[in-house]
Each structure stands twice: as structure tokens, then as C-alpha cells.
Design an enzyme around this catalytic site. Sequence first.
Site, PDB file in Angstrom:
ATOM      1  N   TRP A 116       0.841  -1.208   0.000  1.00  0.00           N
ATOM      2  CA  TRP A 116       0.000   0.000   0.000  1.00  0.00           C
ATOM      3  C   TRP A 116       0.871   1.250   0.000  1.00  0.00           C
ATOM      4  CZ3 TRP A 116      -4.422  -0.924  -1.852  1.00  0.00           C
ATOM      5  CH2 TRP A 116      -5.069  -2.134  -1.597  1.00  0.00           C
ATOM      6  N   ASP A 137      -1.241   6.790   6.400  1.00  0.00           N
ATOM      7  CA  ASP A 137      -2.337   5.942   5.945  1.00  0.00           C
ATOM      8  C   ASP A 137      -2.618   4.989   7.105  1.00  0.00           C
ATOM      9  OD1 ASP A 137      -3.991   4.004   4.929  1.00  0.00           O
ATOM     10  OD2 ASP A 137      -2.682   3.433   3.254  1.00  0.00           O
ATOM     11  N   LYS A 149     -12.536  -1.315   7.514  1.00  0.00           N
ATOM     12  CA  LYS A 149     -11.917  -2.311   8.393  1.00  0.00           C
ATOM     13  C   LYS A 149     -12.315  -2.069   9.846  1.00  0.00           C
ATOM     14  CE  LYS A 149      -8.324  -2.018   5.050  1.00  0.00           C
ATOM     15  NZ  LYS A 149      -8.553  -3.221   4.277  1.00  0.00           N
TER      16      LYS A 149
HETATM   17  N1  PMP Z   1      -4.104   1.356   2.560  1.00  0.00           N
HETATM   18  C1  PMP Z   1      -4.165   0.256   3.328  1.00  0.00           C
HETATM   19  C2  PMP Z   1      -3.208   0.102   4.479  1.00  0.00           C
HETATM   20  C3  PMP Z   1      -5.110  -0.738   3.046  1.00  0.00           C
HETATM   21  O1  PMP Z   1      -5.172  -1.840   3.789  1.00  0.00           O
HETATM   22  C4  PMP Z   1      -5.990  -0.561   1.955  1.00  0.00           C
HETATM   23  C5  PMP Z   1      -7.073  -1.557   1.602  1.00  0.00           C
HETATM   24  N2  PMP Z   1      -6.917  -2.826   2.002  1.00  0.00           N
HETATM   25  C6  PMP Z   1      -5.864   0.587   1.181  1.00  0.00           C
HETATM   26  C7  PMP Z   1      -4.921   1.533   1.519  1.00  0.00           C
HETATM   27  C8  PMP Z   1      -6.761   0.838   0.002  1.00  0.00           C
HETATM   28  O2  PMP Z   1      -8.003   1.187   0.479  1.00  0.00           O
HETATM   29  P1  PMP Z   1      -9.268   1.430  -0.428  1.00  0.00           P
HETATM   30  O3  PMP Z   1      -9.702   0.099  -0.939  1.00  0.00           O
HETATM   31  O4  PMP Z   1     -10.238   2.057   0.543  1.00  0.00           O
HETATM   32  O5  PMP Z   1      -8.889   2.360  -1.503  1.00  0.00           O
END
Ligand code: PMP
Length: 361
Positions: free
Chosen positions: A103, A173, A197
Site C-alpha cells: 500500500w 495511511d 476495516k
Molecule cells: N491502505 C491500506 C493500508 C489498506 O489496507 C488498503 C485496503 N486494504 C488501502 C490503503 C486501500 O483502500 P481502499 O480500498 O479504501 O482504496
Amino acid sequence: MTQRIYNFSAGPAVLPLPVLEEVQRDMLALPGVGMSVLEISHRSKPFDEIILGAEADIRKLAGISDDYHVLFLQGGASMQFSMVPMNILPPGGKADYIITGSWAQKAMKEALRIGTVNVAATTEPENFDRIPKQEELKLDAQAAYVHLTTNNTIHGTEWKYDPAVGGVPLVADSSSDILSRPINVNKYALIYAGAQKNLAPAGVTLVIIRKDLLERSPKGLHTMLNYNTHAKERSLYNTPPVFAIYVMRLVLKWLLDQGSLEVVKRRNEDKASVLYDEIDSTGFYRGHAKADSRSLMNVTFRLPNEELEKRFVAEATKAGLDGLKGHRSVGGIRASIYNAFPKEGVEALVAYMKEFERTNG
Ligand code: PMP
């Protein structure tokens, strides 16, 4: 099937049962409103109470001062990968990214469309099995900001400290560990989190942004991508995801009922330790994350071979333990045990692990 199983999914993920029950009870008509939350105007008084209540509860839980805006946006955390550099990285400027997983890499990719990136540290050569130490960070004092991922959902690692970054704004994030433990909000200039989450169903993204950062947004930026728009209009510039915000409000009330984020953290530590103790007990299971970097939210581990891992997941699903397959990029097993995940579910998994090892070990 109406009976609930144990849902170890990484997200969308398990929500607190009392929240689901309240949603179900009030689905046809919110008390005193006579319409469901799915049907009311986002400019109505009942919705105003919901969104203001959600903001007040987040501020109370996390200790967020008036120096920050609390915004409810859309587009997921992935949209924040773009909005952060579009707003606070001057074109051609530099930003520090700490790369602790996939991520973080995706976030960095979007920053590279605007300026240059200094990789302040990366644990990629170790397959992202740990969080770098403060002394490993090669920070650039001229950077527009430093970006990190507080919990790495895929690899199962989590920051245990807030890095010292001098006067440079720190951006986090926190999609997969938001409100799972106390946050030192004042150490951060911007915190964002997709809600699906720990906070709500998918559809809303929480952004906590220090007010002075708003001055950085370029004048020509598209209206919807500009934090100023949403700050000025209190997240009501356009139609917000009303249902997700409503459920978030209920989750926040549920969290406040626990007492404090310190209590929530202790519960999460207690749940995670039951699982990590089992992983460490015989050598049949191998934890992916290094001990000092282990996530309280996503517990990742391997079995002696992939065939056993496949069988482990398939038989677990049959036993009512769902969502244990690791992310496709790393394989293995991942048990996501967010705030709302019950301790009994962790105990059921541990009992299953013991039995699986006994019959397959
Ligand atoms: N950052 C992290 C740490 C994540 O776990 C996730 C999704 N699993 C995301 C970003 C992406 O999130 P989204 O699907 O809401 O765009």
C-alpha cells in the site's frame, strides 16, 4: 444461512454485532424520522445530527483539537494516495515515503506523478516483515511531507512508534488500524483511513487534516480533489455516503462505550497475543512479521508448505472460520482481527490450529 460465522476478512470486515442489530432494527424508519437512513436527504436535520455526531465522537475518542478538520470523503484510501500529493506536494517538489508494504508503494506511485520521492527507508528486501527503526530513516529536511503506512494490512506489520520527523508534516495511511489504539494526533499533519476495516462499511474515507495544510492546495486543482472544498462545506459539497457515515456513527458510539482507546488497545493486544502465542508454540506455524513489528490487526503466518496452507484455509472455511487466505501477493494465512472481531473467534481459530497441527503436523 442466518447464523453468523467468524469473519477474518481483511476488509470489508466484521462490524460490531450491536451495531448491526441497531441498523437492522431502524432500517425501515429511524426513530422520530419515519424514513430509513437510506432515504433521507443529506441536507436534512436528522442527517446533520448524524454527521456532526460522528465528527464529535471521533474528536472525543482520538483527542483531536480544533487545529484539525475531520472530513468524510469518498474514493477510498486509494483516492488519498492521489489527493495527498495533489494538495500538499508542490509540482516538482520532494516528499519522503517510508515503504513498508504494497500500500505504501501504491501511495508513492501517485506522488511520483507530481514530484520526486525520497525513499526514506524500505523493508522490501526482507519481504516487508518489519517496520524500520528511527535510526534507519533517511529523512530529507527539505521534504514537503513524510508518508507512512501505520499498519500494513497485507504483511501484518504495524508501527509501534511515531517517527520523529523534525518540522516536516507527517502523513499517515491508517486504514487498517485507525482507532484500534490511542493516536498521538498532534504528531501528524494528516491521517487518512478507508473505513471498511475498523470504522464502517465501505464507501467513506476518514481524513483528519491540520488546518494549516489547506493553504498548500494549488488554486487550479479540481473542486472535488481539493481538501479546501470539503473542509469549507463540512463534507457536504456533494452527496456524501450517508449510510456508511450513519453506520460509522454507531461504531463510534460502540467504541466510546468501551471506555477509551486505551481499553480498546488492551483488548486488541489480548486477542492478538492468544494467536501469536499459538503461532510461536511449536514451529509448525511460522509468523511472517518480526516480533517487534507484529500487527495487532492482521496476523500473518505460514505453514510448512503451500498444500497444507490450502487445506488449512479450505477446512477452516467449512468449520465456520472464513477469510483466512493470505493476500494473493504473499500467500500463507492472514487472520484479520479488527476492533469488532470477538475474542471467542480468536479462541476458535487457535483450537482449530491445534487440531490441524495434530492431524497434519
Ligand atoms: N491502505 C491500506 C493500508 C489498506 O489496507 C488498503 C485496503 N486494504 C488501502 C490503503 C486501500 O483502500 P481502499 O480500498 O479504501 O482504496
